[in-house]
Design a protein around this motif. Structure first.
Motif, short mmCIF file in Angstrom:
data_model
loop_
_atom_site.label_atom_id
_atom_site.label_comp_id
_atom_site.label_asym_id
_atom_site.label_seq_id
_atom_site.Cartn_x
_atom_site.Cartn_y
_atom_site.Cartn_z
N ALA A 1 0.84 -1.21 0.00
CA ALA A 1 0.00 0.00 0.00
C ALA A 1 0.87 1.24 0.00
CB ALA A 1 -0.91 -0.02 1.22
N ARG A 2 1.96 1.18 0.79
CA ARG A 2 2.85 2.35 0.83
C ARG A 2 3.49 2.58 -0.54
NH1 ARG A 2 8.14 3.64 1.71
NH2 ARG A 2 8.56 5.49 3.00
N SER A 3 3.88 1.44 -1.16
CA SER A 3 4.48 1.59 -2.49
C SER A 3 3.48 2.18 -3.48
CB SER A 3 4.96 0.22 -2.99
OG SER A 3 5.95 -0.29 -2.12
N GLN A 4 2.22 1.65 -3.39
CA GLN A 4 1.19 2.19 -4.28
C GLN A 4 0.93 3.66 -4.00
OE1 GLN A 4 -2.16 -0.40 -3.72
NE2 GLN A 4 -1.25 -2.10 -4.93
N VAL A 5 0.89 3.99 -2.68
CA VAL A 5 0.67 5.39 -2.32
C VAL A 5 1.81 6.25 -2.83
CG1 VAL A 5 0.53 6.98 -0.37
CG2 VAL A 5 -0.82 4.89 -0.36
N CYS A 6 3.04 5.73 -2.65
CA CYS A 6 4.21 6.49 -3.11
C CYS A 6 4.17 6.68 -4.63
CB CYS A 6 5.50 5.78 -2.69
SG CYS A 6 5.81 5.84 -0.90
N MET A 7 3.80 5.57 -5.33
CA MET A 7 3.72 5.66 -6.79
C MET A 7 2.62 6.64 -7.22
SD MET A 7 4.26 1.67 -7.85
CE MET A 7 4.02 2.02 -9.60
N ALA A 8 1.46 6.55 -6.50
CA ALA A 8 0.36 7.47 -6.83
C ALA A 8 0.75 8.91 -6.54
CB ALA A 8 -0.88 7.08 -6.04
N ALA A 9 1.44 9.09 -5.37
CA ALA A 9 1.89 10.44 -5.02
C ALA A 9 2.88 10.95 -6.06
CB ALA A 9 2.51 10.43 -3.62
N GLU A 10 3.80 10.06 -6.50
CA GLU A 10 4.79 10.45 -7.52
C GLU A 10 4.09 10.81 -8.84
OE1 GLU A 10 8.51 11.25 -9.11
OE2 GLU A 10 7.97 10.81 -7.02
N TYR A 11 3.08 9.96 -9.20
CA TYR A 11 2.35 10.21 -10.45
C TYR A 11 1.59 11.52 -10.37
CZ TYR A 11 -1.12 9.68 -14.11
OH TYR A 11 -1.94 9.90 -15.19
N ASN B 1 10.19 13.05 -1.20
CA ASN B 1 9.40 12.58 -0.06
C ASN B 1 7.94 12.54 -0.45
OD1 ASN B 1 8.38 11.89 2.40
ND2 ASN B 1 9.28 13.61 3.52
N PRO B 2 7.29 11.39 -0.29
CA PRO B 2 5.88 11.30 -0.67
C PRO B 2 5.01 12.27 0.10
CG PRO B 2 6.80 9.11 -0.42
CD PRO B 2 7.83 10.06 0.08
N LEU B 3 5.33 12.52 1.35
CA LEU B 3 4.50 13.45 2.14
C LEU B 3 4.57 14.86 1.55
CD1 LEU B 3 5.36 12.19 5.75
CD2 LEU B 3 3.29 11.72 4.43
N LYS B 4 5.78 15.27 1.18
CA LYS B 4 5.92 16.59 0.56
C LYS B 4 5.17 16.64 -0.77
CE LYS B 4 8.71 18.38 3.66
NZ LYS B 4 8.34 19.57 4.45
N GLN B 5 5.31 15.53 -1.51
CA GLN B 5 4.61 15.47 -2.80
C GLN B 5 3.10 15.55 -2.60
OE1 GLN B 5 6.03 11.88 -4.62
NE2 GLN B 5 8.07 12.74 -5.13
N LEU B 6 2.59 14.81 -1.59
CA LEU B 6 1.15 14.84 -1.31
C LEU B 6 0.72 16.21 -0.83
CD1 LEU B 6 0.63 11.34 0.38
CD2 LEU B 6 -0.14 12.06 -1.89
N ASP B 7 1.61 16.88 -0.06
CA ASP B 7 1.28 18.25 0.34
C ASP B 7 1.12 19.15 -0.89
OD1 ASP B 7 1.28 17.61 3.02
OD2 ASP B 7 3.41 18.13 3.32
N CYS B 8 2.02 18.99 -1.84
CA CYS B 8 1.93 19.79 -3.07
C CYS B 8 0.65 19.45 -3.85
CB CYS B 8 3.15 19.55 -3.95
SG CYS B 8 4.68 20.21 -3.24
#
Length: 319
Positions: free
Chosen positions: A246-256, A274-281
């Motif tokens: 799930a984390r990998s999927q979340v990270c991939m989704a956040a990256e996408y 950082n996925p959290l920074k990406q999700l913040d953006c």
């Protein structure tokens, strides 16, 4: 002044002096008075001398009596000492005589006791003699029997040889008996030790069986605990794998999504890893997009309202 009358006695003689009367002495001449005084002094002096002589005589008599008494006292003391020595000697002689008498009595009693003991020993020896004589008469039968055996036997020449052979065989028999008893005792000890060993071995085997049973139960329990632990670990690993996926999927989704908004947005964004920074953006972008959409919708609604009011005005004007 009055002058006393002095009477002097020496032995059996007595002298009487008649002094002058006081009245006559007062009337006499001084020379006469002086002579009278001198005569009186001489008489007194003579009387004193006579008394001294008499006192000396009495003292001499008393000394003689004292000497006589001292002599008698010494004689009495000597006689008492002699009598005391006599009594002591008699006491010593009496003690010696009493001791000698007691010693003689004790010696007589000892001799009487010794005589009585010797008489009893004599009686006992007579009984022993009679018993020995009876034993001798009884043993003569065996002696004759042994002589007969020697006469008929070729291996023995005298009775002593036969008796020595019997004593040897008897000693050998006693040794064999002792050996058998010793072996029996040893066998009994070994049997007792064997029983004790078997008993201890049985107890040890039972204890080992109990230990094995307990160990098996413990092993089964540990196997169950291991299986439960393995299942728990598998569930934990599965959950961890699921979370990792799930984390990998979340990270991939956040990256996408981050790459997508970087392409769509006109604002240049910092290339976060950082996925959290990406999700913040992404969240900021979506929030801004929502605000824009809301503002656009409000603007469209206002335009529709204005168009409707315009149409209503035109309709009113046509009427």
């Amino acid at each position: 002044m009055s002058t006393p009358q002095l009477i002097v006695t020496s032995g059996e003689e007595k002298k009487d002096t008649d002094p002058m009367n006081p009245g006559q002495l007062d009337k006499a001449l001084p020379a006469t008075r002086l002579l009278e005084k001198r005569r009186m002094v001489a008489q007194v002096q003579e009387a004193l001398e006579n008394q001294k002589i008499e006192f000396a005589q009495k003292e001499e008599i008393l000394k003689k009596r004292e000497e006589t008494l001292r002599t008698k006292d010494l004689q009495l003391q000597e006689s008492l000492i002699g009598f005391s020595k006599f009594l002591q000697e008699n006491g010593v002689k009496k003690k010696r005589a009493e001791k000698k008498a007691s010693d003689e009595i004790r010696l007589r009693l000892e001799k009487e006791a010794e005589i009585s003991q010797l008489e009893s020993q004599l009686v006992q020896l007579k009984h022993e003699k009679n018993a020995t004589h009876a034993d001798l008469e009884r043993m003569m039968f065996y002696h004759k029997y042994l002589e007969t055996v020697i006469e008929t036997s070729e291996g023995f020449n005298e009775i002593n040889d036969l008796l020595m052979r019997h004593a040897t065989l008897q000693a050998t028999n006693e040794d064999l008996k002792r050996h058998v008893e010793s072996c029996s005792d040893s066998a009994e000890v070994v049997r007792t030790e064997l029983q004790a060993y078997v008993k201890s071995s049985s107890n040890e085997i039972l204890n080992l069986d109990n230990s094995i049973s307990v160990s098996k139960q413990t092993l089964e329990k540990k196997k169950g605990e291991t299986a439960a632990t393995q299942l728990h670990m598998d569930s934990i690993l599965h959950a961890a794998a699921t979370k990792t996926l799930a984390r990998s999927q979340v990270c991939m989704a956040a990256e996408y999504l981050f790459q997508r908004i970087c392409k769509l947005s006109n604002i240049s964004h910092f290339p976060y890893n950082n996925p959290l920074k990406q999700l913040d953006c992404v969240g900021d972008y979506i929030s801004d997009l929502n605000h824009i959409i809301k503002a656009y919708k409000i603007k469209c609604i206002k335009k529709e309202h204005e168009a409707q009011r315009q149409r209503e005005k035109e309709a009113q004007q046509q009427m």
